[in-house]
Design an enzyme around this catalytic site. Structure first.
Site, PDB file in Angstrom:
ATOM      1  N   GLY A  75       4.369   1.759 -13.311  1.00  0.00           N
ATOM      2  CA  GLY A  75       3.194   0.732 -13.683  1.00  0.00           C
ATOM      3  C   GLY A  75       2.799  -0.453 -12.869  1.00  0.00           C
ATOM      4  N   CYS A  76       3.207  -1.480 -13.166  1.00  0.00           N
ATOM      5  CA  CYS A  76       2.227  -2.610 -12.298  1.00  0.00           C
ATOM      6  C   CYS A  76       2.793  -2.710 -11.212  1.00  0.00           C
ATOM      7  CB  CYS A  76       3.023  -3.475 -12.830  1.00  0.00           C
ATOM      8  SG  CYS A  76       2.771  -3.727 -14.966  1.00  0.00           S
ATOM      9  N   VAL A  77       3.603  -1.566 -11.178  1.00  0.00           N
ATOM     10  CA  VAL A  77       3.658  -1.303  -9.478  1.00  0.00           C
ATOM     11  C   VAL A  77       1.875  -0.774  -8.695  1.00  0.00           C
ATOM     12  CG1 VAL A  77       5.274  -0.929  -7.022  1.00  0.00           C
ATOM     13  CG2 VAL A  77       6.283  -2.513  -9.222  1.00  0.00           C
TER      14      VAL A  77
ATOM     15  N   THR B 238      -0.718  -1.872  -9.114  1.00  0.00           N
ATOM     16  CA  THR B 238      -1.096  -2.825  -7.820  1.00  0.00           C
ATOM     17  C   THR B 238      -1.883  -2.721  -6.635  1.00  0.00           C
ATOM     18  OG1 THR B 238      -0.136  -5.119  -9.545  1.00  0.00           O
ATOM     19  CG2 THR B 238      -0.112  -5.187  -6.652  1.00  0.00           C
TER      20      THR B 238
END
Length: 212
Positions: free
Chosen positions: A150-152, A155
């Site tokens: 997800g966020c990793v 990013t």
């Protein structure tokens, strides 16, 4: 397709190494209580990833390498939640004031370290992160955090798109299931950045500290 078939399929087309740059930052993505509280729907059993990230935090601080933290925070009316909030069944845990948005035990940002609050997966989207890194002369972003898929990942992709070198520390990122975790590590390593082990990053940070 087997793992061997997959590697053969990608060989020669993806997977070139970028390597470390000269001026890094350590990014700790969304290490908040929601992922460590077994009563929370976001629980992901990522204690080992946090332990690794904390060792990297100590190494970064010793080398005078900046450490930046991210969290997800929505206002109480959730007007800033958008489609991401609409799609998820768990993001209410990040409405401002929720105990699930607190830092977990052992993680304490210093007063001189930056915390970036975001509303979407990428730490770059809708935030000042890219401008901050550019101003600091950063060329390398060491990724730790949750979740890998997800966020990793989001990013990492934006990090690459903004012209920074994405370094993803395998030991210091985690997810709720090994399948998306491994698949996204493979894909990030193939297309966007370098997936490396904690020990390699620790050694890099020690050498950066000697140079500075």
């Amino acid at each position: 397709m087997t793992d061997q078939d997959l590697s053969s399929n990608y060989q020669g087309a993806f997977g070139k190494r970028i390597g470390f740059g000269k001026k890094p930052v350590l990014l700790m993505i969304d290490f908040v209580e929601a992922y460590f509280d077994r009563g929370c729907a976001l629980f992901a059993d990522v204690e080992d990833a946090l332990a690794s990230a904390l060792r990297l935090q100590a190494a970064a601080r010793a080398a005078d390498v900046p450490v930046i933290y991210t969290n997800v925070v929505y206002n109480k009316s959730v007007l800033n939640g958008g489609r991401f909030y609409q799609k998820s069944m768990t993001l209410h845990n990040f409405v401002e004031g929720s105990p699930m948005g607190a830092w977990p035990k052992g993680l304490v940002p210093r007063e001189d370290e930056l915390v970036i609050s975001k509303q979407y997966p990428s730490a770059f989207f809708g935030t000042s992160l890219a401008s901050t890194l550019t101003t600091l002369g950063i060329d390398t972003v060491i990724h730790t955090g949750v979740s890998t898929s997800g966020c990793v990942r989001a990013t990492c992709v934006d990090c690459c798109s903004h012209g920074f070198i994405p370094i993803i520390v395998r030991d210091a990122v985690g997810d709720r299931h090994p399948a998306p975790h491994e698949a996204n590590l493979f894909d990030m390593d193939a297309k966007y950045g370098d997936v490396v082990r904690e020990a390699e990053v620790i050694e890099y940070l020690k050498n950066i500290g000697k140079v500075s």
